[in-house]
Design an enzyme around this catalytic site. Sequence first.
Site, mmCIF file in Angstrom:
data_model
loop_
_atom_site.group_PDB
_atom_site.id
_atom_site.type_symbol
_atom_site.label_atom_id
_atom_site.label_comp_id
_atom_site.label_asym_id
_atom_site.label_seq_id
_atom_site.Cartn_x
_atom_site.Cartn_y
_atom_site.Cartn_z
ATOM 1 N N HIS A 1 -10.157 -5.348 -3.511
ATOM 2 C CA HIS A 1 -8.917 -5.694 -3.007
ATOM 3 C C HIS A 1 -9.145 -6.109 -1.389
ATOM 4 O O HIS A 1 -10.152 -5.795 -0.710
ATOM 5 C CB HIS A 1 -8.198 -4.236 -2.859
ATOM 6 C CG HIS A 1 -8.885 -3.196 -2.372
ATOM 7 N ND1 HIS A 1 -9.463 -2.385 -3.341
ATOM 8 C CD2 HIS A 1 -8.469 -2.463 -1.393
ATOM 9 C CE1 HIS A 1 -9.937 -1.200 -2.637
ATOM 10 N NE2 HIS A 1 -9.245 -1.295 -1.211
ATOM 11 N N ASN B 1 -12.655 -3.144 2.269
ATOM 12 C CA ASN B 1 -13.904 -2.010 2.234
ATOM 13 C C ASN B 1 -14.812 -2.216 0.967
ATOM 14 O O ASN B 1 -14.462 -2.720 -0.066
ATOM 15 C CB ASN B 1 -13.327 -0.946 2.078
ATOM 16 C CG ASN B 1 -12.675 -0.641 3.615
ATOM 17 O OD1 ASN B 1 -13.184 -1.092 4.715
ATOM 18 N ND2 ASN B 1 -11.327 -0.256 3.346
ATOM 19 N N GLU C 1 -12.313 3.531 -1.259
ATOM 20 C CA GLU C 1 -11.736 4.621 -2.255
ATOM 21 C C GLU C 1 -11.576 4.081 -3.665
ATOM 22 O O GLU C 1 -11.920 4.864 -4.253
ATOM 23 C CB GLU C 1 -10.433 4.984 -1.645
ATOM 24 C CG GLU C 1 -10.491 5.937 -0.333
ATOM 25 C CD GLU C 1 -9.080 6.221 0.275
ATOM 26 O OE1 GLU C 1 -8.127 6.265 -0.670
ATOM 27 O OE2 GLU C 1 -9.168 6.413 1.646
ATOM 28 N N VAL C 2 -11.062 2.835 -3.656
ATOM 29 C CA VAL C 2 -10.567 2.482 -4.944
ATOM 30 C C VAL C 2 -11.679 1.185 -5.381
ATOM 31 O O VAL C 2 -11.684 0.203 -4.916
ATOM 32 C CB VAL C 2 -9.253 1.913 -5.021
ATOM 33 C CG1 VAL C 2 -8.662 1.476 -6.402
ATOM 34 C CG2 VAL C 2 -8.157 2.878 -4.487
ATOM 35 N N HIS D 1 -7.072 -5.784 2.294
ATOM 36 C CA HIS D 1 -6.103 -5.045 2.813
ATOM 37 C C HIS D 1 -5.353 -6.463 3.624
ATOM 38 O O HIS D 1 -6.009 -6.947 4.457
ATOM 39 C CB HIS D 1 -6.191 -4.120 3.694
ATOM 40 C CG HIS D 1 -6.698 -2.839 3.026
ATOM 41 N ND1 HIS D 1 -6.204 -1.491 2.820
ATOM 42 C CD2 HIS D 1 -8.191 -2.471 2.362
ATOM 43 C CE1 HIS D 1 -7.074 -0.636 2.078
ATOM 44 N NE2 HIS D 1 -8.006 -1.377 2.023
ATOM 45 N N ASP E 1 1.025 -1.154 -0.124
ATOM 46 C CA ASP E 1 0.035 0.124 -0.031
ATOM 47 C C ASP E 1 0.727 1.272 -0.043
ATOM 48 O O ASP E 1 1.919 1.265 0.630
ATOM 49 C CB ASP E 1 -0.811 -0.169 1.417
ATOM 50 C CG ASP E 1 -2.025 0.951 1.180
ATOM 51 O OD1 ASP E 1 -3.374 0.382 1.004
ATOM 52 O OD2 ASP E 1 -1.884 2.230 1.123
ATOM 53 N N ILE E 2 0.428 2.181 -0.754
ATOM 54 C CA ILE E 2 1.319 3.493 -1.115
ATOM 55 C C ILE E 2 1.345 4.201 0.348
ATOM 56 O O ILE E 2 2.176 5.011 0.621
ATOM 57 C CB ILE E 2 0.792 4.363 -2.232
ATOM 58 C CG1 ILE E 2 1.936 5.113 -2.683
ATOM 59 C CG2 ILE E 2 -0.382 5.146 -1.898
ATOM 60 C CD1 ILE E 2 1.376 5.670 -3.988
HETATM 61 P P1 5GP Z 1 -9.919 1.351 0.248
HETATM 62 O O1 5GP Z 1 -10.264 2.533 0.996
HETATM 63 O O2 5GP Z 1 -10.231 1.394 -1.194
HETATM 64 O O3 5GP Z 1 -10.243 -0.017 0.830
HETATM 65 O O4 5GP Z 1 -8.455 1.329 -0.021
HETATM 66 C C1 5GP Z 1 -7.650 1.848 -1.139
HETATM 67 C C2 5GP Z 1 -6.280 1.706 -0.465
HETATM 68 O O5 5GP Z 1 -5.293 2.069 -1.780
HETATM 69 C C3 5GP Z 1 -5.772 2.795 0.475
HETATM 70 O O6 5GP Z 1 -5.096 2.234 1.780
HETATM 71 C C4 5GP Z 1 -4.448 3.629 -0.414
HETATM 72 O O7 5GP Z 1 -3.662 3.967 0.434
HETATM 73 C C5 5GP Z 1 -4.144 2.736 -1.543
HETATM 74 N N1 5GP Z 1 -3.805 3.117 -2.696
HETATM 75 C C6 5GP Z 1 -4.455 4.375 -3.299
HETATM 76 N N2 5GP Z 1 -3.787 4.792 -4.442
HETATM 77 C C7 5GP Z 1 -2.627 3.790 -4.682
HETATM 78 C C8 5GP Z 1 -1.442 3.768 -5.495
HETATM 79 O O8 5GP Z 1 -1.535 4.422 -6.358
HETATM 80 N N3 5GP Z 1 -0.544 2.620 -5.125
HETATM 81 C C9 5GP Z 1 -0.724 1.804 -4.002
HETATM 82 N N4 5GP Z 1 0.237 0.991 -3.906
HETATM 83 N N5 5GP Z 1 -1.647 2.121 -3.202
HETATM 84 C C10 5GP Z 1 -2.728 3.024 -3.415
#
Ligand code: 5GP
Length: 116
Positions: A103, A90, A98-99, A105, A32-33
């Site tokens: 996925h 999520n 967010e994405v 985590h 994760d970034i």
């Molecule tokens: P969500 O909130 O959708 O469950 O989590 C999305 C995750 O993607 C977040 O933890 C965020 O830090 C990670 N993320 C967002 N953009 C990028 C990216 O460009 N590269 C990587 N490696 N992780 C990302």
Amino acid sequence: MYDKNNIFAKILREEIPCEKVYEDEFSLFFNDINPQAKIHILGIPKIDCIDLFDFINKSDAAYISSFFNSVNSVIEKLKIDKTGYRIISNSGKNGGQEVPHFHVHILGGEKLGSII
Ligand code: 5GP
């Protein structure tokens, strides 16, 4: 409807880089970034799916099994099977996603705070 321009779709198409931890025909795992723990890995299947519900609906048993076996491979590779870890997925607005590409985590490497 699946958004083909989401950031994880771009990572899968290698349009943007990631730090790969594990990859096979069906899935990709990368750091994760913005890590929320010492170990914070994201695991994604290589099909267009928005969240867990969508992934299960669109996949056959062999694909689902392969994905979760890969989660186990990552847990083994990172040596967190004994010390413990947390898996989160999520979904949607209420789930704080967010994405919009399914996925998981995988968090570990230290004692994690309570979330529920
Ligand atoms: P969500 O909130 O959708 O469950 O989590 C999305 C995750 O993607 C977040 O933890 C965020 O830090 C990670 N993320 C967002 N953009 C990028 C990216 O460009 N590269 C990587 N490696 N992780 C990302």
